[in-house]
Write a protein that holds these residues in place. Sequence first.
Motif, mmCIF file in Angstrom:
data_model
loop_
_atom_site.group_PDB
_atom_site.id
_atom_site.type_symbol
_atom_site.label_atom_id
_atom_site.label_comp_id
_atom_site.label_asym_id
_atom_site.label_seq_id
_atom_site.Cartn_x
_atom_site.Cartn_y
_atom_site.Cartn_z
ATOM 1 N N GLY A 167 7.484 -0.175 -10.828
ATOM 2 C CA GLY A 167 6.867 -0.957 -9.755
ATOM 3 C C GLY A 167 7.901 -1.444 -8.750
ATOM 4 N N VAL A 168 9.032 -1.924 -9.266
ATOM 5 C CA VAL A 168 10.071 -2.456 -8.377
ATOM 6 C C VAL A 168 10.590 -1.354 -7.456
ATOM 7 N N ASN A 169 10.830 -0.181 -8.018
ATOM 8 C CA ASN A 169 11.384 0.890 -7.186
ATOM 9 C C ASN A 169 10.374 1.367 -6.142
ATOM 10 N N PHE A 170 9.104 1.410 -6.549
ATOM 11 C CA PHE A 170 8.064 1.826 -5.597
ATOM 12 C C PHE A 170 7.935 0.784 -4.480
ATOM 13 N N ALA A 171 7.880 -0.492 -4.857
ATOM 14 C CA ALA A 171 7.728 -1.568 -3.860
ATOM 15 C C ALA A 171 8.914 -1.564 -2.895
ATOM 16 N N LYS A 172 10.084 -1.355 -3.452
ATOM 17 C CA LYS A 172 11.295 -1.333 -2.632
ATOM 18 C C LYS A 172 11.225 -0.192 -1.608
ATOM 19 N N SER A 173 10.757 0.967 -2.055
ATOM 20 C CA SER A 173 10.653 2.126 -1.157
ATOM 21 C C SER A 173 9.656 1.850 -0.041
ATOM 22 N N VAL A 174 8.517 1.244 -0.387
ATOM 23 C CA VAL A 174 7.491 0.953 0.632
ATOM 24 C C VAL A 174 8.062 -0.035 1.657
ATOM 25 N N ALA A 175 8.692 -1.103 1.157
ATOM 26 C CA ALA A 175 9.242 -2.122 2.067
ATOM 27 C C ALA A 175 10.319 -1.511 2.966
ATOM 28 N N TYR A 176 11.142 -0.660 2.392
ATOM 29 C CA TYR A 176 12.234 -0.025 3.143
ATOM 30 C C TYR A 176 11.666 0.910 4.217
ATOM 31 N N ALA A 177 10.707 1.741 3.801
ATOM 32 C CA ALA A 177 10.135 2.717 4.731
ATOM 33 C C ALA A 177 9.398 2.030 5.879
ATOM 34 N N LEU A 178 8.714 0.928 5.587
ATOM 35 C CA LEU A 178 7.923 0.247 6.628
ATOM 36 C C LEU A 178 8.722 -0.838 7.354
ATOM 37 N N GLY A 179 9.901 -1.156 6.831
ATOM 38 C CA GLY A 179 10.720 -2.198 7.462
ATOM 39 C C GLY A 179 10.096 -3.573 7.356
ATOM 40 N N ILE A 180 9.463 -3.852 6.213
ATOM 41 C CA ILE A 180 8.815 -5.169 6.017
ATOM 42 C C ILE A 180 9.451 -5.883 4.820
ATOM 43 N N LEU B 23 10.350 -7.653 1.274
ATOM 44 C CA LEU B 23 10.040 -7.408 -0.133
ATOM 45 C C LEU B 23 10.090 -8.766 -0.837
ATOM 46 N N ILE B 24 9.059 -9.060 -1.649
ATOM 47 C CA ILE B 24 8.995 -10.374 -2.306
ATOM 48 C C ILE B 24 8.943 -10.175 -3.826
ATOM 49 N N PRO B 25 10.004 -10.579 -4.544
ATOM 50 C CA PRO B 25 9.975 -10.465 -6.004
ATOM 51 C C PRO B 25 9.160 -11.603 -6.614
ATOM 52 N N VAL B 26 8.309 -11.263 -7.594
ATOM 53 C CA VAL B 26 7.423 -12.271 -8.202
ATOM 54 C C VAL B 26 7.568 -12.252 -9.715
ATOM 55 N N HIS B 27 7.677 -13.444 -10.312
ATOM 56 C CA HIS B 27 7.704 -13.576 -11.775
ATOM 57 C C HIS B 27 6.278 -13.378 -12.290
ATOM 58 N N GLU C 87 5.644 -17.533 -2.555
ATOM 59 C CA GLU C 87 7.090 -17.293 -2.661
ATOM 60 C C GLU C 87 7.650 -16.953 -1.273
ATOM 61 N N TYR C 88 6.873 -16.186 -0.505
ATOM 62 C CA TYR C 88 7.289 -15.808 0.847
ATOM 63 C C TYR C 88 7.435 -17.058 1.721
ATOM 64 N N LEU C 89 6.428 -17.922 1.647
ATOM 65 C CA LEU C 89 6.474 -19.158 2.446
ATOM 66 C C LEU C 89 7.677 -20.013 2.058
ATOM 67 N N ALA C 90 8.071 -19.921 0.760
ATOM 68 C CA ALA C 90 9.228 -20.705 0.292
ATOM 69 C C ALA C 90 10.550 -20.009 0.628
ATOM 70 N N GLY C 91 10.461 -18.839 1.262
ATOM 71 C CA GLY C 91 11.677 -18.167 1.725
ATOM 72 C C GLY C 91 12.244 -17.127 0.774
ATOM 73 N N LYS C 92 11.518 -16.792 -0.262
ATOM 74 C CA LYS C 92 12.059 -15.832 -1.232
ATOM 75 C C LYS C 92 11.954 -14.395 -0.699
ATOM 76 N N ARG C 93 13.038 -13.633 -0.811
ATOM 77 C CA ARG C 93 13.059 -12.236 -0.370
ATOM 78 C C ARG C 93 13.857 -11.406 -1.366
ATOM 79 N N GLY C 94 13.462 -10.145 -1.515
ATOM 80 C CA GLY C 94 14.242 -9.216 -2.316
ATOM 81 C C GLY C 94 15.000 -8.288 -1.378
ATOM 82 N N ASN C 95 16.221 -7.955 -1.758
ATOM 83 C CA ASN C 95 16.981 -7.014 -0.944
ATOM 84 C C ASN C 95 16.859 -5.613 -1.522
ATOM 85 N N THR C 96 17.543 -4.665 -0.916
ATOM 86 C CA THR C 96 17.460 -3.287 -1.411
ATOM 87 C C THR C 96 18.117 -3.144 -2.787
ATOM 88 N N ASP C 97 18.914 -4.136 -3.180
ATOM 89 C CA ASP C 97 19.539 -4.054 -4.515
ATOM 90 C C ASP C 97 18.723 -4.819 -5.571
#
Length: 336
Positions: free
Chosen positions: A91-104, A106-110, A314-324
């Motif tokens: 899931g993480v790798n797929f989400a990362k690819s979508v966010a990267y491809a669309l330039g939007i 990425l929000i990691p969630v517990h 999480e987004y509103l609180a400023g949380k973001r995932g990077n490509t790593d």
Amino acid sequence: MLILAIESSCDETAVAVVEDGRRVLTDQIASQADMHALYGGVVPEIASRKHVEVIVQLADAALSEAGIGRKDLDAVAVTYAPGLIGAVLVGVNFAKSVAYALGIPLIPVHHVRGHIAANYIAFPELKPPFLALAISGGNTLIVDVRDYTDLQVIGATRDDAAGECFDKAARVLGLPYPGGAPMDALAQQGRGGVYELPRAHVSGSEFDMSFSGLKTAVVNLAHNASQTGKMLDKASLALDFTRAVSDMLVPRAMAAAELCGRSAVVAAGGVAANSIIRADLQRTCAERGYTLYVPPLSLCGDNAAMIGCQGYYEYLAGKRGNTDLNAYATMEITDA
Ligand code: KG4
């Protein structure tokens, strides 16, 4: 804000589109439970492979059912912990690819934060603070939810999760995997009060829990019965077992609500589907004047709508995932 949400932490692949945290446009779930039932439990490698097979189709189906295109998405939220590591990584790798491809973003969630957030979808009026009892296949936590992303653990299991205990007890009683729902159905036919089962107390900790002794007690009863040829009253054992689980969860959740000064109690996770636990929560909350929130069965189990909902906060609180961004098999709910 439109969030594409991805969940793949165990044996359900799920993709949802959630608007502004609370409006679910679609929630697609592909369950692998039937396949794992053949083995009596989740086989991690099979789980990862099935996620890989279905995740892209499921995302396409989600966009089409939501009636939107990829370009309409504003962010991607994904479960990045805890769970079966190979499964979460898909899931993480797929989400990362979508966010990267669309330039939007990425929000990691517990995952367990997601389970709690399922209640925001079911109950539009619900807002923190409240006391949450998060009971699933892999986690058992009593959490003070001070705000959407400000959580404090009040108690936790020291060994097995409540759901794991249900699955193991069901297995020795000859019920299919996952065992929680069949145990629930079987318990309805029991008269109860037949088997004396332990309710563990963790020394020095009022709110922590332990389920391994209860699990072992049921395993021993089943093995003794098969060795001595004694008939086991399975329905009463299922009922007595569930009462023991409930006795370990519900009074602690009530005491925690009192300690934290909360008058709202929220149940979350697959085990929150249990009819006896739900009834005990309802009764005790009513006695104390607490408002109880329990999600409908469809939002108790794993789904992606809950990830999209928590992802929004999480987004509103400023949380973001990077490509790593990586995936994690374990993570405290407070560290996410
Ligand atoms: O939340 P969930 O779908 O997955 C995790 O995040 O772990 O929870 C799955 C767990 C399984 O252990 C399953 O047996 C249990 O929830 N479960 C139940 C019931 N329905 C599902 N346990 C007790 N009673 C139920 N009715």
